[in-house]
Structures are given as structure tokens and as C-alpha cells.
Design a protein around this motif. Structure first.
Motif, short mmCIF file in Angstrom:
data_model
loop_
_atom_site.label_atom_id
_atom_site.label_comp_id
_atom_site.label_asym_id
_atom_site.label_seq_id
_atom_site.Cartn_x
_atom_site.Cartn_y
_atom_site.Cartn_z
N ASP A 188 -71.03 7.52 14.09
CA ASP A 188 -71.36 8.89 13.68
C ASP A 188 -70.06 9.56 13.27
O ASP A 188 -69.47 10.34 14.01
N THR A 189 -69.61 9.27 12.06
CA THR A 189 -68.24 9.59 11.67
C THR A 189 -68.07 10.99 11.09
O THR A 189 -66.96 11.52 11.09
N VAL A 190 -69.13 11.60 10.58
CA VAL A 190 -68.98 12.89 9.90
C VAL A 190 -68.83 14.03 10.90
O VAL A 190 -67.91 14.84 10.82
N GLU A 191 -69.74 14.09 11.86
CA GLU A 191 -69.72 15.18 12.83
C GLU A 191 -70.35 14.70 14.14
O GLU A 191 -71.51 14.31 14.15
N LYS A 192 -69.60 14.71 15.22
CA LYS A 192 -70.11 14.24 16.50
C LYS A 192 -71.16 15.21 17.05
O LYS A 192 -71.09 16.41 16.83
N GLU A 193 -72.12 14.65 17.78
CA GLU A 193 -73.21 15.44 18.34
C GLU A 193 -72.80 16.09 19.66
O GLU A 193 -71.93 15.57 20.38
N PRO A 194 -73.40 17.23 20.01
CA PRO A 194 -73.05 17.91 21.27
C PRO A 194 -73.30 17.01 22.48
O PRO A 194 -74.39 16.44 22.60
N PRO A 195 -72.33 16.87 23.38
CA PRO A 195 -72.52 16.01 24.57
C PRO A 195 -73.73 16.41 25.40
O PRO A 195 -74.44 15.55 25.93
N GLY A 196 -73.98 17.73 25.50
CA GLY A 196 -75.12 18.18 26.28
C GLY A 196 -76.43 17.69 25.70
O GLY A 196 -77.35 17.30 26.45
N LEU A 197 -76.54 17.70 24.38
CA LEU A 197 -77.75 17.22 23.72
C LEU A 197 -77.93 15.72 23.95
O LEU A 197 -79.03 15.25 24.26
N LEU A 198 -76.84 14.97 23.82
CA LEU A 198 -76.93 13.51 24.01
C LEU A 198 -77.32 13.17 25.44
O LEU A 198 -78.12 12.25 25.68
N LEU A 199 -76.78 13.90 26.41
CA LEU A 199 -77.14 13.66 27.80
C LEU A 199 -78.62 13.97 28.02
O LEU A 199 -79.33 13.22 28.71
N THR A 200 -79.10 15.04 27.41
CA THR A 200 -80.52 15.38 27.52
C THR A 200 -81.39 14.28 26.94
O THR A 200 -82.44 13.94 27.50
N LEU A 201 -80.95 13.69 25.82
CA LEU A 201 -81.73 12.63 25.20
C LEU A 201 -81.80 11.38 26.07
O LEU A 201 -82.82 10.69 26.10
N LEU A 202 -80.73 11.10 26.81
CA LEU A 202 -80.77 9.98 27.75
C LEU A 202 -81.83 10.23 28.83
O LEU A 202 -82.61 9.33 29.18
N PHE A 203 -81.89 11.45 29.33
CA PHE A 203 -82.90 11.78 30.33
C PHE A 203 -84.30 11.78 29.71
O PHE A 203 -85.28 11.45 30.39
N MET A 204 -84.40 12.14 28.44
CA MET A 204 -85.68 12.03 27.75
C MET A 204 -86.14 10.57 27.69
O MET A 204 -87.34 10.28 27.78
N GLY A 205 -85.19 9.67 27.54
CA GLY A 205 -85.53 8.26 27.55
C GLY A 205 -86.07 7.81 28.89
O GLY A 205 -87.03 7.03 28.96
N VAL A 206 -85.48 8.31 29.97
CA VAL A 206 -85.98 7.99 31.31
C VAL A 206 -87.39 8.55 31.48
O VAL A 206 -88.29 7.88 32.01
N LEU A 207 -87.59 9.79 31.01
CA LEU A 207 -88.92 10.40 31.09
C LEU A 207 -89.93 9.61 30.28
O LEU A 207 -91.08 9.41 30.71
#
Length: 239
Positions: free
Chosen positions: A33-52
Motif C-alpha cells: 500500500d505505497t500511496v497512502e497508509k491506512e489508519p492503524p485504528g481502522l486496520l485493528l478494527t478490521l482484524l477484530f471484524m475478522g474474528v467476529l
């Protein structure tokens, strides 16, 4: 007290063995993801969404498999195919996709096409990491290596395909082409279902022929996915 520390150490080893493959793949996608990195908080939320998504899928698969057991002979090849495609693949990719879209579709950080791949992979690997932990704790470290080489990358591969079309759909919606956006969303989901279902069918049948087909399929899929990631990263565009 003397027994607690060794037990905790063993548990830590098991969990590390389960989540390390997902961490490696997450880092790989994040680097592309070379253009613009995603917010860490959003990525962490997505990991928990995967668990859900994994927890929801467990319940739904149990229900749908019970229905399938009543309709089709569990010993037949047709049952295996229907179980792989209509129960496992449809449900697992469906729960991932539903939570992915609810969390990210209108998020302000979703402003580049490659973000779709990043988001889909983070949800999918949250799912895969949780699933892997349950397998390793249940069956031991003997399952860690094959799952690290096959199952976890498999979930990532399905997600890359879904995410590529997800990013294109967001781009098309930005152009005002809602019909094509919906088509891309469905295409990404159905491609992920097909890859997941075919993967599981070959693995479940377990014959010599199906094993050869499985290994060839996995090798070609992983090769295609790595190329797709590089292409999508190199040609990224704002949405």
C-alpha cells in the motif's frame, strides 16, 4: 505456581505459531500500500471484524450443515461439494464481505483503489488467525505448519480477489456508475466463494487425484495472487 509458567509458555508458543503466518502476510500487503497508509485504528478494527466474522460463520455453518444433512447423504460426493461451496465458502466469505462493507465502504480513508485489497485482507486474516488459534489449541503444533503454508495464505488469496473488485467497485461508484459498482461487488464475492469452495472441495475429498489437483490449484492461485497484488499496487488510483 511452578506449573503455571511452563503452561503459559507453551500457550504462548501455540498462539505465536497460529498467528505468525497471518502477521507475515499482513505485513506483505501493508508494504504494497505505497500511496497512502491506512489508519492503524481502522486496520485493528478490521482484524477484530475478522474474528467476529469467524464467530458468526461458526453459528451459521452449523445451522446450514444441519439442513444439508437432512437433504443429502453425508457420504456422497455431492454432499462434499455442497458443503464446501454452499455452506463453508458462501458463509465464510459472506460474513467477511458483509462486515468489510459495513465498516469501510464510506470510511474517509477509503480513497484509493488498493485500499480495497488492504481492508479485505485484514478482515480475512483476522478470521484466519482466530481460526488458526482454535485449530492449533485443539490439535497441537502438528497442524501449524500445513495451515501456515496453505490455509492462512488461502484466506489471504480469497481476500485479495475480493478486495481487488471491492476497490474497483468503490472507484466506479465515485464515477456515478452504480450498476457497474454493484456488479464488481458481486463479482468479487462470487470469485472468492468459487476459489474457497474449490479449495475446500479438493481438500475434503482427499483422494490421490484430488490432492494433486489441490496442490496444482493452490500453486497457480498463489502465483496469480502475488502478481495481482503487485499489479494493483503499481497501478493504484484515487477513488
Amino acid at each position: 505456581m511452578f506449573f503455571i509458567t511452563p503452561m503459559l509458555s507453551i500457550l504462548a508458543v501455540y498462539i505465536l505459531a497460529a498467528v505468525l503466518p497471518a502477521i507475515i502476510l499482513l505485513r506483505y500487503i501493508y508494504k504494497h500500500d505505497t500511496v497512502e497508509k491506512e489508519p492503524p485504528g481502522l486496520l485493528l478494527t478490521l482484524l477484530f471484524m475478522g474474528v467476529l466474522a469467524a464467530l458468526c460463520a461458526t453459528v451459521l455453518e452449523a445451522i446450514f450443515q444441519t439442513v444439508l444433512d437432512l437433504l443429502v447423504d453425508p457420504g456422497s460426493p455431492v454432499y462434499t461439494i455442497l458443503l464446501a461451496f454452499l455452506v463453508v465458502a458462501v458463509v465464510e466469505e459472506g460474513t467477511k464481505f458483509w462486515l468489510l462493507k459495513r465498516r469501510t465502504w464510506y470510511h474517509p480513508a477509503f480513497n484509493y483503489r488498493f485500499d480495497g485489497i488492504v481492508y479485505a485482507v485484514f478482515v480475512s486474516l483476522g478470521f484466519a488467525a482466530y481460526e488458526n488459534i482454535t485449530y492449533v489449541l485443539r490439535y497441537g503444533l502438528s497442524v501449524a505448519r500445513p495451515r501456515a503454508l496453505l490455509a492462512v495464505p488461502g484466506h489471504a488469496a480469497f481476500a485479495v480477489v475480493m478486495g481487488a473488485f471491492y476497490g474497483r467497485a468503490r472507484l466506479r461508484e465515485g464515477w456515478g456508475d452504480l450498476r457497474e459498482a454493484r456488479r464488481d461487488l458481486w463479482t468479487g464475492y462470487l470469485f472468492a466463494v468459487f476459489l474457497h469452495g474449490f479449495y475446500d472441495t479438493c481438500a475434503m475429498i482427499g483422494t490421490g487425484t484430488s490432492t494433486v489437483v489441490f496442490l496444482v490449484f493452490v500453486a497457480l492461485m498463489f502465483l496469480g495472487i502475488f502478481r495481482l497484488v503487485k499489479k494493483e499496487s503499481a497501478t493504484d488510483a484515487p477513488v
